[in-house]
Scaffold this motif. Sequence first.
Motif, PDB file in Angstrom:
ATOM      1  N   HIS A  98       0.665  -1.134   0.050  1.00 25.67           N
ATOM      2  CA  HIS A  98       0.209   0.017   0.094  1.00 25.67           C
ATOM      3  C   HIS A  98       0.952   1.223   0.005  1.00 25.67           C
ATOM      4  N   THR A 156      -5.106  -4.437  -9.904  1.00 24.53           N
ATOM      5  CA  THR A 156      -3.817  -4.366  -9.232  1.00 24.53           C
ATOM      6  C   THR A 156      -3.024  -5.353  -9.422  1.00 24.53           C
ATOM      7  N   SER A 293     -11.239  -2.926  -7.629  1.00 23.60           N
ATOM      8  CA  SER A 293     -10.368  -2.497  -6.595  1.00 23.60           C
ATOM      9  C   SER A 293     -10.525  -1.169  -5.971  1.00 23.60           C
ATOM     10  N   LYS A 295      -8.009   0.283  -4.026  1.00 25.89           N
ATOM     11  CA  LYS A 295      -6.911   0.791  -3.952  1.00 25.89           C
ATOM     12  C   LYS A 295      -6.566   1.531  -5.401  1.00 25.89           C
ATOM     13  N   LYS A 296      -6.955   0.918  -6.463  1.00 27.84           N
ATOM     14  CA  LYS A 296      -6.812   1.523  -7.909  1.00 27.84           C
ATOM     15  C   LYS A 296      -7.774   2.119  -8.374  1.00 27.84           C
TER      16      LYS A 296
END
Length: 306
Positions: A98, A156, A293, A295-296
């Motif tokens: 991360h 990801t 995702s 995160k992305k």
Amino acid sequence: MEKTYIFGHKNPDTDSITSSLVMTNFEKKLGNTGAVACRLGNINKETEYVLNYLGIEAPELIEKVEEGANVILVDHNSPKESIDNLDKVNILKVVDHHKIALETSYPLFYRAEAVGCTETIMYKLYKENGIEIDKTIATLMVSAIISDTLLLKSPTTTDDDRKAVKELSEIAGINPEVYGLEMLKAGTDLSSFSIDEILNLDAKKIDFKEVKSIVNQVNTADISDVMTLKADLEARMNQIINEEGLDLFMLLITDIVNSNSQVIALGKSASLVEKAYGVKLENNTALLKGVVSRKKQVVPVMTENA
């Protein structure tokens, strides 16, 4: 030998739990006999499937450790997601995938890579240090990579993740698609969960610039099953917004079969979802096609539009 506590983030997922176990084994192979795997929350059903498949126990549940204790962080580095007294302990190592949110006044071993899963980095560390990856460790690793990348379909996913899954599956003696789908489906059964438990399964506090938010993600094989709980979910989400002074609560209901997410967005900044994704919220919800995702496809998109 003095204990070294090894743990992932709060509201642990499969990567967080398996990484604590795999890193503990790694440390012991390097001679750190005081290494002990820990967790900062309850095991979810997907992770339970993995542990039952292997016949092993979950890591020890802890809330905090004594001041000055040695710790190793896996699958996280943000103080918001860690033990409450993180600033009072000695962080020996961090292995994570991360963004960096940690600051220390001393040097430490820090391994972070832009890969789909912490276990992909652990796979590299084992190889680099000439440590054998046995069947159990391989199964733990590949389970987490499959989980974090949704069977290598998430944006990801990297070539490193694909390479790791190929080799680890051979060591583990599993078909990654067959085993992985069963594991992912096991994690989508919400029938025994309370509304609070669903809203804490994989909840992360994230600020999109000045927009104070919680983004929670739950996986499912059928979005409509979860949407039957919409009224109860929204009622509790609104309570949490008031209790924590949030601007936004996003619940992503991610379809692991079709790779889409239905979002329920509440709070005074809910319109940010419309701006970021070019959608219209109808009754507080919209389909985000191809979004799987956080995160992305959520954090950077929402932050850019905040």
